[in-house]
Design a protein around this motif. Structure first.
Motif, PDB file in Angstrom:
ATOM      1  N   ASP A  66       0.857  -1.173   0.000  1.00 10.04           N
ATOM      2  CA  ASP A  66       0.000   0.000   0.000  1.00 10.04           C
ATOM      3  C   ASP A  66       0.897   1.228   0.000  1.00 10.04           C
ATOM      4  N   TRP A  67       1.296   1.663  -1.195  1.00  9.33           N
ATOM      5  CA  TRP A  67       2.283   2.745  -1.296  1.00  9.33           C
ATOM      6  C   TRP A  67       1.722   4.078  -0.850  1.00  9.33           C
ATOM      7  N   VAL A  68       0.387   4.267  -0.956  1.00  4.37           N
ATOM      8  CA  VAL A  68      -0.197   5.515  -0.462  1.00  4.37           C
ATOM      9  C   VAL A  68      -0.008   5.617   1.044  1.00  4.37           C
ATOM     10  N   THR A  69      -0.261   4.512   1.753  1.00  3.53           N
ATOM     11  CA  THR A  69      -0.054   4.507   3.203  1.00  3.53           C
ATOM     12  C   THR A  69       1.413   4.729   3.525  1.00  3.53           C
ATOM     13  N   MET A  70       2.313   4.095   2.762  1.00 11.38           N
ATOM     14  CA  MET A  70       3.747   4.297   2.998  1.00 11.38           C
ATOM     15  C   MET A  70       4.127   5.764   2.809  1.00 11.38           C
ATOM     16  N   SER A  71       3.589   6.366   1.776  1.00 13.19           N
ATOM     17  CA  SER A  71       3.950   7.754   1.488  1.00 13.19           C
ATOM     18  C   SER A  71       3.469   8.692   2.579  1.00 13.19           C
ATOM     19  N   GLN A  72       2.421   8.284   3.313  1.00 10.12           N
ATOM     20  CA  GLN A  72       1.847   9.147   4.343  1.00 10.12           C
ATOM     21  C   GLN A  72       2.357   8.816   5.737  1.00 10.12           C
ATOM     22  N   ALA A  73       3.292   7.878   5.822  1.00 10.40           N
ATOM     23  CA  ALA A  73       3.756   7.453   7.140  1.00 10.40           C
ATOM     24  C   ALA A  73       4.349   8.612   7.919  1.00 10.40           C
ATOM     25  N   GLY A  74       4.904   9.600   7.200  1.00 12.07           N
ATOM     26  CA  GLY A  74       5.517  10.738   7.877  1.00 12.07           C
ATOM     27  C   GLY A  74       4.540  11.842   8.219  1.00 12.07           C
ATOM     28  N   LEU A  75       3.269  11.703   7.793  1.00  8.31           N
ATOM     29  CA  LEU A  75       2.272  12.719   8.104  1.00  8.31           C
ATOM     30  C   LEU A  75       1.722  12.460   9.499  1.00  8.31           C
ATOM     31  N   GLU A  76       2.302  13.108  10.464  1.00  9.25           N
ATOM     32  CA  GLU A  76       1.836  12.941  11.835  1.00  9.25           C
ATOM     33  C   GLU A  76       0.468  13.594  12.012  1.00  9.25           C
ATOM     34  N   PRO A  77      -0.346  13.091  12.931  1.00  9.47           N
ATOM     35  CA  PRO A  77      -1.646  13.720  13.183  1.00  9.47           C
ATOM     36  C   PRO A  77      -1.462  15.183  13.589  1.00  9.47           C
ATOM     37  N   LEU A  78      -2.469  15.962  13.279  1.00 11.20           N
ATOM     38  CA  LEU A  78      -2.428  17.396  13.569  1.00 11.20           C
ATOM     39  C   LEU A  78      -3.573  17.736  14.505  1.00 11.20           C
ATOM     40  N   SER A  79      -3.254  18.331  15.647  1.00 11.64           N
ATOM     41  CA  SER A  79      -4.265  18.732  16.610  1.00 11.64           C
ATOM     42  C   SER A  79      -4.338  20.255  16.636  1.00 11.64           C
ATOM     43  N   VAL A  80      -5.489  20.796  16.261  1.00 13.61           N
ATOM     44  CA  VAL A  80      -5.702  22.249  16.235  1.00 13.61           C
ATOM     45  C   VAL A  80      -7.024  22.530  16.937  1.00 13.61           C
ATOM     46  N   PHE A 108      -8.845  17.277  15.151  1.00 12.40           N
ATOM     47  CA  PHE A 108      -7.739  16.329  15.055  1.00 12.40           C
ATOM     48  C   PHE A 108      -7.765  15.771  13.637  1.00 12.40           C
ATOM     49  N   VAL A 109      -6.736  16.091  12.863  1.00 12.35           N
ATOM     50  CA  VAL A 109      -6.681  15.696  11.457  1.00 12.35           C
ATOM     51  C   VAL A 109      -5.640  14.589  11.308  1.00 12.35           C
ATOM     52  N   HIS A 110      -6.037  13.494  10.667  1.00 11.57           N
ATOM     53  CA  HIS A 110      -5.135  12.343  10.622  1.00 11.57           C
ATOM     54  C   HIS A 110      -5.347  11.555   9.342  1.00 11.57           C
ATOM     55  N   THR A 111      -4.393  10.701   9.025  1.00 10.11           N
ATOM     56  CA  THR A 111      -4.531   9.745   7.939  1.00 10.11           C
ATOM     57  C   THR A 111      -4.896   8.380   8.537  1.00 10.11           C
ATOM     58  N   ARG A 112      -5.103   7.405   7.665  1.00 12.78           N
ATOM     59  CA  ARG A 112      -5.462   6.064   8.156  1.00 12.78           C
ATOM     60  C   ARG A 112      -4.354   5.468   9.030  1.00 12.78           C
ATOM     61  N   ALA A 113      -3.117   5.890   8.783  1.00 15.04           N
ATOM     62  CA  ALA A 113      -2.010   5.345   9.563  1.00 15.04           C
ATOM     63  C   ALA A 113      -2.132   5.677  11.041  1.00 15.04           C
ATOM     64  N   HIS A 114      -2.927   6.708  11.378  1.00 13.12           N
ATOM     65  CA  HIS A 114      -3.060   7.131  12.775  1.00 13.12           C
ATOM     66  C   HIS A 114      -4.529   7.137  13.210  1.00 13.12           C
ATOM     67  N   ALA A 115      -5.331   6.279  12.588  1.00 12.03           N
ATOM     68  CA  ALA A 115      -6.760   6.253  12.909  1.00 12.03           C
ATOM     69  C   ALA A 115      -7.040   5.848  14.347  1.00 12.03           C
ATOM     70  N   ASP A 116      -6.079   5.153  14.982  1.00  8.76           N
ATOM     71  CA  ASP A 116      -6.297   4.698  16.360  1.00  8.76           C
ATOM     72  C   ASP A 116      -5.749   5.683  17.386  1.00  8.76           C
ATOM     73  N   ALA A 117      -5.346   6.886  16.935  1.00  3.03           N
ATOM     74  CA  ALA A 117      -4.706   7.843  17.849  1.00  3.03           C
ATOM     75  C   ALA A 117      -5.593   9.040  18.171  1.00  3.03           C
ATOM     76  N   VAL A 118      -6.874   8.972  17.846  1.00  6.64           N
ATOM     77  CA  VAL A 118      -7.759  10.118  18.045  1.00  6.64           C
ATOM     78  C   VAL A 118      -8.023  10.326  19.534  1.00  6.64           C
ATOM     79  N   PRO A 119      -7.686  11.502  20.076  1.00  2.00           N
ATOM     80  CA  PRO A 119      -7.924  11.756  21.503  1.00  2.00           C
ATOM     81  C   PRO A 119      -9.423  11.890  21.809  1.00  2.00           C
ATOM     82  N   ALA A 120      -9.800  11.553  22.990  1.00  4.65           N
ATOM     83  CA  ALA A 120     -11.184  11.706  23.418  1.00  4.65           C
ATOM     84  C   ALA A 120     -11.574  13.182  23.378  1.00  4.65           C
ATOM     85  N   GLY A 121     -12.778  13.435  22.929  1.00  2.29           N
ATOM     86  CA  GLY A 121     -13.297  14.792  22.913  1.00  2.29           C
ATOM     87  C   GLY A 121     -12.928  15.612  21.703  1.00  2.29           C
ATOM     88  N   LYS A 122     -12.133  15.074  20.798  1.00  2.00           N
ATOM     89  CA  LYS A 122     -11.738  15.804  19.604  1.00  2.00           C
ATOM     90  C   LYS A 122     -12.659  15.457  18.437  1.00  2.00           C
TER      91      LYS A 122
END
Length: 320
Positions: free
Chosen positions: A88-102, A106-120
């Motif tokens: 899955d080269w798309v996932t590989m290419s996005q591995a460096g896209l860390e989640p963004l909390s503003v 909370f903005v994330h890719t599938r690689a970090h779907a399990d990292a969503v903080p509560a309340g966001k």
């Protein structure tokens, strides 16, 4: 996904990386399924960045030349062409896209779907054919600006919102979440961006946003919905300046206008263009070399002197 995946790699500068990140238009020679990623190789070294371009098929000579043209500083460098193992080269290419909390988002890719903080309020936005994953300073700055408007005391309330140059739809989604009773429209000059926005809306359970392919504000659906009490335009400085009368003309009296995609060195020109249309600057959020502006439309709704001519606009290119 194709069994064959390919990656092109070239060195670049920070300025070139920012220009690539800020422009969703990669030209006809680069396939629409390409994913371009820029990475800082050496911290705080503006000359030490890297461009990786991922493709589902082996890139031809025209595509290789088009990628090279994005980074003039690498004119003499050897371009690395790598055939990737089936993955899955798309996932590989996005591995460096860390989640963004503003703020609340909370903005994330599938690689970090399990990292969503509560309340966001989470938005799953993959790097794709459209600009706006939230990681560029222009998009994250707009998110922060919108979040701040809702959190102000008393918080701003909007009924009619338009996001011009919506890209992936992220800012339109945020506005719809912050002001659920508002009518929200997302527009983009690129039909692919509107396709991506609809896909992202479905993916994130966002309903009720009207999407329009339009050149600036030049569409009957946009004009019919005017005036807007919140206008968002995260594009580039040249179009922001040349489109100032268009944007001001669809804004209601006293409307809030959020502008981004401009470098700090371009701020004065952008502000001057909107001041000439009766707007005033309320706030600036500077993020590195970039600035996000919040303006207030005049007390009387702006009326343009004549029809708008898109041929007279500056090009959709970042001027660094």
């Amino acid at each position: 996904m194709s069994a064959e995946s390919w990656k092109l790699t070239l060195p670049c500068t920070r300025a070139e990386a920012e220009a690539i990140d800020a422009s969703g238009d990669l030209g006809d020679a680069i396939p629409g399924d390409a994913v371009l990623m820029t990475t800082e190789e050496i911290e705080d070294d503006v000359e030490s960045w890297r461009l990786d371009a991922y493709f589902e098929h082996e890139p031809g000579a025209d595509t290789v030349a088009a990628v090279r043209a994005l980074v003039p500083s690498a004119a003499g460098a050897r371009i690395a062409v790598e055939r990737l193992a089936a993955a899955d080269w798309v996932t590989m290419s996005q591995a460096g896209l860390e989640p963004l909390s503003v703020g609340r988002f909370f903005v994330h890719t599938r690689a970090h779907a399990d990292a969503v903080p509560a309340g966001k309020r989470a938005f799953l936005i993959e790097a794709s054919r459209a600009f706006g994953t939230g990681h560029h300073e222009t998009t994250s700055g707009c998110l922060a600006m919108l979040d701040g408007l809702a959190d102000a005391a008393p918080g701003e309330r909007f009924a009619n919102v338009i996001d011009i140059g919506t890209g992936t739809g992220l800012l339109a989604f945020a506005a719809a979440d912050l002001w659920p009773d508002a009518a929200v429209m997302g527009t983009d000059i690129d039909p692919v961006s509107i396709e991506v926005t609809q896909e992202n809306a479905d993916l994130n359970g966002v309903a009720g946003i009207d999407l329009v392919v339009a050149d600036g504000t030049l569409d009957d659906a946009i004009v019919a919905r005017a005036p807007y009490d919140l206008v968002i335009a995260n594009i580039l400085a040249g179009p922001l300046v040349s489109m100032a009368p268009e944007i001001a003309s669809i804004a209601d009296a006293g409307a809030t206008i959020v502008l981004a995609g401009l470098l700090e060195t371009q701020r004065a020109d952008v502000v001057a263009a909107y001041t000439a249309c009766g707007c005033s600057l309320d706030a600036v959020d500077r993020r590195g070399d970039w600035s996000v502006l919040r303006l207030r439309a005049g007390a009387t709704r702006f009326v343009a002197d004549g029809p708008f001519d898109p041929k007279g606009r500056d090009g959709w290119a970042l001027d660094i």
